[in-house]
Design an enzyme around this catalytic site. Structure first.
Site, mmCIF file in Angstrom:
data_model
loop_
_atom_site.group_PDB
_atom_site.id
_atom_site.type_symbol
_atom_site.label_atom_id
_atom_site.label_comp_id
_atom_site.label_asym_id
_atom_site.label_seq_id
_atom_site.Cartn_x
_atom_site.Cartn_y
_atom_site.Cartn_z
ATOM 1 N N GLU A 1 -5.259 -16.155 -6.714
ATOM 2 C CA GLU A 1 -3.938 -16.356 -6.098
ATOM 3 C C GLU A 1 -3.559 -17.838 -6.063
ATOM 4 O O GLU A 1 -4.365 -18.714 -6.352
ATOM 5 C CB GLU A 1 -3.922 -15.815 -4.661
ATOM 6 C CG GLU A 1 -3.327 -14.430 -4.500
ATOM 7 C CD GLU A 1 -1.810 -14.413 -4.630
ATOM 8 O OE1 GLU A 1 -1.221 -15.444 -5.011
ATOM 9 O OE2 GLU A 1 -1.218 -13.350 -4.372
ATOM 10 N N ASN B 1 -0.887 -16.091 3.624
ATOM 11 C CA ASN B 1 -0.743 -15.535 2.286
ATOM 12 C C ASN B 1 0.017 -16.497 1.382
ATOM 13 O O ASN B 1 -0.478 -17.570 1.078
ATOM 14 C CB ASN B 1 -0.073 -14.156 2.352
ATOM 15 C CG ASN B 1 -0.370 -13.307 1.136
ATOM 16 O OD1 ASN B 1 -1.501 -13.275 0.682
ATOM 17 N ND2 ASN B 1 0.626 -12.627 0.602
ATOM 18 N N GLU C 1 -4.574 -5.288 7.241
ATOM 19 C CA GLU C 1 -4.762 -3.992 6.588
ATOM 20 C C GLU C 1 -3.648 -3.694 5.591
ATOM 21 O O GLU C 1 -3.675 -2.656 4.923
ATOM 22 C CB GLU C 1 -4.817 -2.877 7.651
ATOM 23 C CG GLU C 1 -5.897 -3.063 8.701
ATOM 24 C CD GLU C 1 -7.291 -3.070 8.106
ATOM 25 O OE1 GLU C 1 -7.517 -2.338 7.110
ATOM 26 O OE2 GLU C 1 -8.165 -3.808 8.609
ATOM 27 N N ASN D 1 5.436 -12.680 0.410
ATOM 28 C CA ASN D 1 5.245 -13.079 -0.981
ATOM 29 C C ASN D 1 6.543 -13.623 -1.567
ATOM 30 O O ASN D 1 7.587 -13.646 -0.914
ATOM 31 C CB ASN D 1 4.752 -11.893 -1.820
ATOM 32 C CG ASN D 1 3.241 -11.884 -1.969
ATOM 33 O OD1 ASN D 1 2.627 -12.912 -2.262
ATOM 34 N ND2 ASN D 1 2.628 -10.729 -1.763
ATOM 35 N N ASP E 1 5.043 -9.743 -6.093
ATOM 36 C CA ASP E 1 4.007 -10.589 -5.517
ATOM 37 C C ASP E 1 4.469 -12.049 -5.588
ATOM 38 O O ASP E 1 5.566 -12.372 -5.154
ATOM 39 C CB ASP E 1 2.684 -10.349 -6.247
ATOM 40 C CG ASP E 1 1.465 -10.645 -5.387
ATOM 41 O OD1 ASP E 1 1.473 -11.671 -4.676
ATOM 42 O OD2 ASP E 1 0.483 -9.882 -5.443
#
Length: 290
Positions: free
Chosen positions: A14, A99, A117, A143, A195
């Site tokens: 990533e 993220n 999760e 994202n 993403d």
């Protein structure tokens, strides 16, 4: 067609970021707590391992780095060693993790969090420049963060919704206006889920489609220009690099893939690339103000 650039077995590759000053590509393998560095000229590839999961690393204006670990934002020195724990979390790490991220032209870090999760909207969008600001909550998997060439728009997607939005951005104040829908990838029948993304100098938006095995190139109005396949089902994020910013790099993941799928896609978890016609935008370093 995107081709393997560096063969790897990353569980969750990533966060690719091209450092214009160093002419280096940085990215992470989140679950392994690894920071990767590549010099495309010499093909020298280095890996630094940490003691906890690592979401992204951004070079700063002092010769070090800003890094998002499971425990929060950290200042790293020029050798990548942890120096200062800047911000906790910023949410309970048992519930939400850092993220996606992007630095704007003022060196302000924009980043989102995701539900641990990946099932509940416990994440949020933040910005950070010596102090943390919460912009909105109710996010499941943050994202697609990218900023237009004129700094007027910030793009964002919450992956499970299959929708990409853009928000009016006041870059001087670091504030966002009301969003407008840029693209609905499900309505467009695009494979996978949105993403990580990047924008080129024409204002076109390029996004990896996790689970779809493609990168989608949109124009600045949300129309699909082209779809670039790669022989890996889970591309995670794109960035533009090399001296002319005309190499599109793509990280990938192999987490959760069954052996039969790995046999079919042996390069899953590698770094992919292709050459493109329009250069990308140069990445920005995090800028300290104190």
């Amino acid at each position: 067609m995107l081709e393997p650039h560096l063969t790897l077995t990353m569980a969750l590759g990533e966060g690719p970021h091209w450092d214009v000053d160093q002419q280096r590509l940085y990215w992470v393998d989140i679950l392994s707590g690894e920071c990767h560095q590549l010099d495309p000229e010499s093909n020298q590839h280095q890996v630094q391992r940490y003691d906890e999961p690592l979401a992204y690393v951004v070079p700063d204006d002092q010769g070090g780095y800003l890094a998002a670990f499971r425990s929060g934002l950290w200042q790293l020195d020029h050798q990548g060693q942890k120096q200062h724990h800047l911000v906790e979390g910023p949410q309970n790490p048992e519930i939400s993790w850092c993220n996606d991220s992007h630095c704007d032209a003022h060196g302000r870090l924009w980043f989102g969090t995701k539900n641990a999760e990946e099932t509940h909207p416990t994440g949020a969008l933040f910005s950070y420049q010596e102090a943390l600001t919460t912009h909105f909550e109710g996010v499941t998997i943050a994202n697609g963060i990218a900023i237009s060439p004129d700094h007027r728009w910030l793009y964002f997607s919450d992956t499970p919704t299959h929708r990409i939005y853009r928000y009016p951005l006041d870059i001087e104040q670091g504030t966002l206006g009301e969003p407008e829908l840029f693209a609905d990838t499900r309505a467009l029948a695009l494979p996978g889920s949105p993403d990580g993304a990047a924008i080129d100098e024409a204002g076109h938006y390029w996004i990896a489609m996790y689970g779809g095995g493609v990168v989608v190139h949109f124009d600045d109005r949300g129309n699909v220009v082209e779809t670039l396949p790669l022989l890996a089902p889970n591309p995670t994020k794109v960035t533009f690099g090399d001296s002319d910013l005309r190499t599109l790099y793509v990280t990938c993941a192999r987490q959760g893939l069954e052996q039969a799928t790995l046999d079919q896609y042996p390069d899953a978890g590698s770094l992919f690339s292709t050459r493109v016609d329009t250069p990308g935008l140069p990445g920005h370093r995090y800028r300290h103000t104190a």
